[in-house]
Design a protein around this motif. Structure first.
Motif, PDB file in Angstrom:
ATOM      1  N   GLY A  68      40.648  42.288  37.202  1.00  0.00           N
ATOM      2  CA  GLY A  68      40.670  40.781  37.194  1.00  0.00           C
ATOM      3  C   GLY A  68      39.900  39.981  38.188  1.00  0.00           C
ATOM      4  N   TYR A  69      39.596  40.732  39.142  1.00  0.00           N
ATOM      5  CA  TYR A  69      38.855  39.852  40.441  1.00  0.00           C
ATOM      6  C   TYR A  69      37.272  40.227  40.198  1.00  0.00           C
ATOM      7  CZ  TYR A  69      43.353  38.660  42.234  1.00  0.00           C
ATOM      8  OH  TYR A  69      44.547  38.082  42.724  1.00  0.00           O
ATOM      9  N   LEU A  70      36.482  39.318  40.453  1.00  0.00           N
ATOM     10  CA  LEU A  70      35.189  39.495  40.560  1.00  0.00           C
ATOM     11  C   LEU A  70      34.686  39.144  41.843  1.00  0.00           C
ATOM     12  CD1 LEU A  70      32.232  39.698  39.037  1.00  0.00           C
ATOM     13  CD2 LEU A  70      32.353  37.405  38.798  1.00  0.00           C
ATOM     14  N   THR A  71      33.869  40.086  42.396  1.00  0.00           N
ATOM     15  CA  THR A  71      33.490  40.070  43.876  1.00  0.00           C
ATOM     16  C   THR A  71      31.955  40.067  44.043  1.00  0.00           C
ATOM     17  OG1 THR A  71      35.628  41.481  44.647  1.00  0.00           O
ATOM     18  CG2 THR A  71      33.614  41.145  46.313  1.00  0.00           C
ATOM     19  N   VAL A  72      31.432  38.812  44.372  1.00  0.00           N
ATOM     20  CA  VAL A  72      30.112  38.857  44.634  1.00  0.00           C
ATOM     21  C   VAL A  72      29.843  39.106  46.206  1.00  0.00           C
ATOM     22  CG1 VAL A  72      28.075  37.339  44.180  1.00  0.00           C
ATOM     23  CG2 VAL A  72      29.891  37.145  42.719  1.00  0.00           C
ATOM     24  N   SER A  73      28.902  40.125  46.523  1.00  0.00           N
ATOM     25  CA  SER A  73      28.638  40.330  47.680  1.00  0.00           C
ATOM     26  C   SER A  73      26.931  40.311  48.013  1.00  0.00           C
ATOM     27  CB  SER A  73      29.499  41.556  48.477  1.00  0.00           C
ATOM     28  OG  SER A  73      28.806  42.771  47.522  1.00  0.00           O
ATOM     29  N   VAL A  99      27.809  38.742  53.483  1.00  0.00           N
ATOM     30  CA  VAL A  99      28.551  37.840  52.942  1.00  0.00           C
ATOM     31  C   VAL A  99      29.224  38.019  51.499  1.00  0.00           C
ATOM     32  CG1 VAL A  99      27.630  35.738  54.175  1.00  0.00           C
ATOM     33  CG2 VAL A  99      26.992  36.332  51.779  1.00  0.00           C
ATOM     34  N   SER A 100      30.597  37.587  51.082  1.00  0.00           N
ATOM     35  CA  SER A 100      31.116  38.102  49.886  1.00  0.00           C
ATOM     36  C   SER A 100      31.985  36.900  49.668  1.00  0.00           C
ATOM     37  CB  SER A 100      31.822  39.333  49.690  1.00  0.00           C
ATOM     38  OG  SER A 100      32.886  39.640  50.612  1.00  0.00           O
ATOM     39  N   ARG A 101      32.180  36.640  48.325  1.00  0.00           N
ATOM     40  CA  ARG A 101      33.241  35.772  47.753  1.00  0.00           C
ATOM     41  C   ARG A 101      33.927  36.541  46.575  1.00  0.00           C
ATOM     42  NH1 ARG A 101      32.028  29.904  47.723  1.00  0.00           N
ATOM     43  NH2 ARG A 101      34.351  29.636  46.958  1.00  0.00           N
ATOM     44  N   ARG A 102      35.131  36.243  46.295  1.00  0.00           N
ATOM     45  CA  ARG A 102      36.235  36.911  45.486  1.00  0.00           C
ATOM     46  C   ARG A 102      36.883  35.762  44.576  1.00  0.00           C
ATOM     47  NH1 ARG A 102      40.769  41.202  46.877  1.00  0.00           N
ATOM     48  NH2 ARG A 102      41.418  41.501  44.808  1.00  0.00           N
ATOM     49  N   PHE A 103      36.599  36.189  43.300  1.00  0.00           N
ATOM     50  CA  PHE A 103      37.307  35.166  42.248  1.00  0.00           C
ATOM     51  C   PHE A 103      38.303  35.874  41.344  1.00  0.00           C
ATOM     52  CE2 PHE A 103      33.085  33.586  43.320  1.00  0.00           C
ATOM     53  CZ  PHE A 103      33.057  32.364  43.736  1.00  0.00           C
ATOM     54  N   PHE A 104      39.281  35.259  41.047  1.00  0.00           N
ATOM     55  CA  PHE A 104      40.167  35.756  40.004  1.00  0.00           C
ATOM     56  C   PHE A 104      39.449  35.222  38.578  1.00  0.00           C
ATOM     57  CE2 PHE A 104      43.588  38.191  38.049  1.00  0.00           C
ATOM     58  CZ  PHE A 104      43.842  37.371  37.045  1.00  0.00           C
ATOM     59  N   VAL A 105      38.968  35.861  37.794  1.00  0.00           N
ATOM     60  CA  VAL A 105      38.509  35.685  36.665  1.00  0.00           C
ATOM     61  C   VAL A 105      39.560  36.157  35.318  1.00  0.00           C
ATOM     62  CG1 VAL A 105      36.134  35.620  37.482  1.00  0.00           C
ATOM     63  CG2 VAL A 105      37.246  37.538  36.564  1.00  0.00           C
ATOM     64  N   GLY A 106      40.416  36.850  35.734  1.00  0.00           N
ATOM     65  CA  GLY A 106      41.400  37.404  34.585  1.00  0.00           C
ATOM     66  C   GLY A 106      41.189  38.529  34.136  1.00  0.00           C
ATOM     67  N   LYS A 107      42.123  39.274  33.730  1.00  0.00           N
ATOM     68  CA  LYS A 107      42.008  40.815  33.311  1.00  0.00           C
ATOM     69  C   LYS A 107      41.411  40.702  31.716  1.00  0.00           C
ATOM     70  CE  LYS A 107      45.805  42.290  36.417  1.00  0.00           C
ATOM     71  NZ  LYS A 107      46.706  43.377  36.555  1.00  0.00           N
ATOM     72  N   HIS A 108      41.258  39.628  30.993  1.00  0.00           N
ATOM     73  CA  HIS A 108      40.624  39.809  29.761  1.00  0.00           C
ATOM     74  C   HIS A 108      38.935  39.912  29.962  1.00  0.00           C
ATOM     75  CE1 HIS A 108      40.064  35.635  31.079  1.00  0.00           C
ATOM     76  NE2 HIS A 108      39.152  35.475  30.393  1.00  0.00           N
ATOM     77  N   VAL A 109      38.422  39.665  31.126  1.00  0.00           N
ATOM     78  CA  VAL A 109      36.982  39.570  31.390  1.00  0.00           C
ATOM     79  C   VAL A 109      36.655  41.107  31.516  1.00  0.00           C
ATOM     80  CG1 VAL A 109      35.141  38.798  32.793  1.00  0.00           C
ATOM     81  CG2 VAL A 109      37.114  37.602  32.255  1.00  0.00           C
ATOM     82  N   THR A 110      35.487  41.400  31.040  1.00  0.00           N
ATOM     83  CA  THR A 110      34.796  42.821  31.006  1.00  0.00           C
ATOM     84  C   THR A 110      33.431  42.584  31.681  1.00  0.00           C
ATOM     85  OG1 THR A 110      33.956  43.057  28.797  1.00  0.00           O
ATOM     86  CG2 THR A 110      36.213  43.711  29.085  1.00  0.00           C
ATOM     87  N   GLU A 111      32.849  43.953  31.995  1.00  0.00           N
ATOM     88  CA  GLU A 111      31.441  43.611  32.680  1.00  0.00           C
ATOM     89  C   GLU A 111      30.586  43.192  31.591  1.00  0.00           C
ATOM     90  OE1 GLU A 111      33.382  46.205  33.166  1.00  0.00           O
ATOM     91  OE2 GLU A 111      33.651  46.566  35.224  1.00  0.00           O
ATOM     92  N   ASP A 112      30.752  43.428  30.407  1.00  0.00           N
ATOM     93  CA  ASP A 112      29.878  43.002  29.264  1.00  0.00           C
ATOM     94  C   ASP A 112      29.903  41.520  29.231  1.00  0.00           C
ATOM     95  OD1 ASP A 112      29.064  45.635  28.879  1.00  0.00           O
ATOM     96  OD2 ASP A 112      30.639  46.065  27.377  1.00  0.00           O
ATOM     97  N   ASP A 113      31.135  40.787  29.494  1.00  0.00           N
ATOM     98  CA  ASP A 113      31.039  39.545  29.380  1.00  0.00           C
ATOM     99  C   ASP A 113      30.446  38.595  30.316  1.00  0.00           C
ATOM    100  OD1 ASP A 113      32.782  39.899  27.226  1.00  0.00           O
ATOM    101  OD2 ASP A 113      34.526  39.844  28.729  1.00  0.00           O
TER     102      ASP A 113
END
Length: 146
Positions: A68-73, A99-113
């Motif tokens: 459920g967490y998306l990390t952009v680095s 650098v990196s940022r982390r966001f909670f996007v929800g467990k319903h989100v998949t890589e295809d979304d």
């Protein structure tokens, strides 16, 4: 007449060194607060994210979705070979490091979304909202014997 150094943020640099001496300037530099600035817009179906990543190439950026967490680095290699007598820097403001940022996007989100696009130093992607299923009223009848 004052030299050009006094037109810079000399006091800000002094306070940062005094108040925050443990900041790793080799990795983050003095301009790290200008990196990864993010705008999030809400739409009917989700959220649109615009993230500033100036100076990075597309292959230096990674996105990971986990629990459920998306990390952009993003990472630029610190090149120690440039620190020779020939290349003595007087001032260095361009970013090197990670650098990196982390966001909670929800467990319903998949890589295809998530459909990221990187153009002109801006990473853009969408996150869908969780679709709440309407509660279906199920009739549970009890049979009566007799």
């Amino acid at each position: 007449m004052m030299t050009s150094i006094f037109r810079e943020r000399l006091f800000d640099d002094f306070m940062r060194d005094f108040a925050f001496p443990d900041v790793d300037k080799t990795l983050y530099g003095t301009n790290s607060s200008n990196l990864m600035k993010t705008d999030v817009r809400e739409t009917k179906d989700g959220y649109l994210v615009d993230m500033d990543l100036p100076g990075f190439k597309k292959d230096e950026i990674r996105m990971q979705l986990k629990q459920g967490y998306l990390t952009v680095s993003a990472e630029k290699a610190v090149n120690q070979d440039q620190e020779s007598e020939k290349n003595h820097y007087i001032r260095k403001e361009r970013f090197e490091g990670s650098v990196s940022r982390r966001f909670f996007v929800g467990k319903h989100v998949t890589e295809d979304d998530i459909h990221p696009k990187y153009e002109n130093g801006i990473l853009t992607f969408g996150i869908p909202k969780e679709v709440k299923k309407p509660v279906e009223e199920e009739n549970h009848y009890i049979s009566i014997e007799g």
